[in-house]
Design a protein around this motif. Structure first.
Motif, short mmCIF file in Angstrom:
data_model
loop_
_atom_site.label_atom_id
_atom_site.label_comp_id
_atom_site.label_asym_id
_atom_site.label_seq_id
_atom_site.Cartn_x
_atom_site.Cartn_y
_atom_site.Cartn_z
N VAL A 104 0.84 -1.20 0.00
CA VAL A 104 0.00 0.00 0.00
C VAL A 104 0.87 1.25 0.00
CG1 VAL A 104 -1.78 1.26 1.27
CG2 VAL A 104 -1.84 -1.22 1.20
N ALA A 105 2.00 1.20 0.71
CA ALA A 105 2.89 2.36 0.80
C ALA A 105 3.43 2.77 -0.56
CB ALA A 105 4.04 2.06 1.76
N VAL A 106 3.74 1.81 -1.41
CA VAL A 106 4.29 2.11 -2.73
C VAL A 106 3.28 2.87 -3.58
CG1 VAL A 106 5.16 1.05 -4.86
CG2 VAL A 106 5.86 0.17 -2.66
N GLU A 107 2.00 2.66 -3.35
CA GLU A 107 0.95 3.34 -4.11
C GLU A 107 0.75 4.79 -3.65
OE1 GLU A 107 -2.45 0.93 -3.47
OE2 GLU A 107 -1.62 -0.78 -4.57
N CYS A 108 1.31 5.16 -2.52
CA CYS A 108 1.08 6.49 -1.95
C CYS A 108 2.05 7.55 -2.47
CB CYS A 108 1.17 6.43 -0.43
SG CYS A 108 -0.13 5.44 0.31
N TYR A 109 3.06 7.15 -3.21
CA TYR A 109 4.02 8.13 -3.74
C TYR A 109 4.60 7.65 -5.06
CZ TYR A 109 7.58 5.04 -1.71
OH TYR A 109 8.36 3.96 -1.38
N VAL A 110 5.14 8.61 -5.81
CA VAL A 110 5.85 8.32 -7.05
C VAL A 110 7.32 8.60 -6.79
CG1 VAL A 110 6.11 8.93 -9.48
CG2 VAL A 110 3.84 9.01 -8.40
N ASP A 111 8.16 7.60 -6.95
CA ASP A 111 9.58 7.74 -6.64
C ASP A 111 10.33 8.26 -7.86
OD1 ASP A 111 12.03 7.61 -5.45
OD2 ASP A 111 11.99 5.45 -5.05
N ASN A 112 10.87 9.47 -7.75
CA ASN A 112 11.66 10.09 -8.82
C ASN A 112 13.15 10.15 -8.45
OD1 ASN A 112 9.33 10.57 -10.28
ND2 ASN A 112 9.03 12.59 -9.38
N SER A 113 13.57 9.30 -7.53
CA SER A 113 14.95 9.32 -7.05
C SER A 113 15.90 8.83 -8.13
CB SER A 113 15.10 8.41 -5.83
OG SER A 113 14.19 8.77 -4.84
N PRO A 114 17.12 9.40 -8.16
CA PRO A 114 18.12 8.85 -9.07
C PRO A 114 18.52 7.46 -8.59
CG PRO A 114 19.07 10.55 -7.67
CD PRO A 114 17.60 10.54 -7.40
N PRO A 115 18.93 6.59 -9.49
CA PRO A 115 19.30 5.24 -9.07
C PRO A 115 20.52 5.28 -8.14
CG PRO A 115 19.92 5.60 -11.35
CD PRO A 115 19.12 6.79 -10.92
N PRO A 116 20.62 4.34 -7.20
CA PRO A 116 21.78 4.33 -6.31
C PRO A 116 23.05 4.02 -7.10
CG PRO A 116 20.46 2.35 -5.99
CD PRO A 116 19.71 3.24 -6.92
N PRO A 117 24.20 4.52 -6.63
CA PRO A 117 25.45 4.25 -7.35
C PRO A 117 25.76 2.77 -7.32
CG PRO A 117 25.91 5.27 -5.24
CD PRO A 117 24.43 5.29 -5.42
N PRO A 118 26.43 2.26 -8.36
CA PRO A 118 26.79 0.84 -8.36
C PRO A 118 27.76 0.52 -7.23
CG PRO A 118 27.57 1.95 -10.36
CD PRO A 118 26.84 2.95 -9.55
N ARG A 119 27.72 -0.71 -6.78
CA ARG A 119 28.57 -1.12 -5.65
C ARG A 119 30.05 -0.98 -5.94
NH1 ARG A 119 26.23 -4.21 -1.37
NH2 ARG A 119 24.01 -4.50 -1.73
N GLU A 120 30.43 -1.05 -7.21
CA GLU A 120 31.85 -0.95 -7.56
C GLU A 120 32.39 0.45 -7.27
OE1 GLU A 120 29.66 -1.91 -10.38
OE2 GLU A 120 29.70 -3.86 -9.38
N LEU A 121 31.52 1.48 -7.35
CA LEU A 121 31.96 2.85 -7.11
C LEU A 121 31.92 3.25 -5.65
CD1 LEU A 121 30.27 4.70 -10.10
CD2 LEU A 121 32.62 3.87 -9.90
N ALA A 122 31.36 2.40 -4.80
CA ALA A 122 31.30 2.71 -3.37
C ALA A 122 32.70 2.67 -2.78
CB ALA A 122 30.40 1.72 -2.65
N VAL A 123 32.95 3.51 -1.79
CA VAL A 123 34.26 3.58 -1.15
C VAL A 123 34.47 2.31 -0.33
CG1 VAL A 123 35.72 4.87 0.44
CG2 VAL A 123 34.14 6.07 -1.06
#
Length: 111
Positions: free
Chosen positions: A66-85
């Protein structure tokens, strides 16, 4: 934010508001701020920025489907794990780093 599961706990959501990590339509808000349909919420949480547009409001915490229906997610995708410190890991059982090892680690990190 807590009721639609953007943060894990209600106190984390309130702390994010007090710290200035939450903006509704570009304005910093307090924890008691009431949102309405069409508001854009920007939340800096867990090392990334979430951008959601409210499509419907709820009064109580709801389940994930139900929570997913309450908003539209316009977030940029998370960075790939290879680029994480990468985090420096110590061998299990080696104990706390010595002063010399800490200085070497600081030098390595550029401090």
């Amino acid at each position: 934010m807590w009721s639609v599961r953007l943060t894990k706990t209600r106190s984390q959501a309130a702390a994010a508001c007090r710290a200035g990590h939450v903006r509704v339509n570009g304005e910093r808000v307090k924890p008691a701020y009431s949102v309405k349909a069409g508001d854009e919420i920007r939340l800096r949480h867990a090392g990334r920025e979430r951008i959601v547009v409210v499509s419907r409001t709820v009064r109580k915490r709801v389940g994930a489907p139900v929570a997913v229906e309450c908003y539209v997610d316009n977030s940029p995708p998370p960075p790939p794990r290879e680029l994480a410190v990468p985090v420096a890991l110590r061998d299990r059982g080696t104990g706390r780093p010595t002063k010399r090892e800490r200085r070497d680690m600081d030098r390595l990190h550029g401090h």
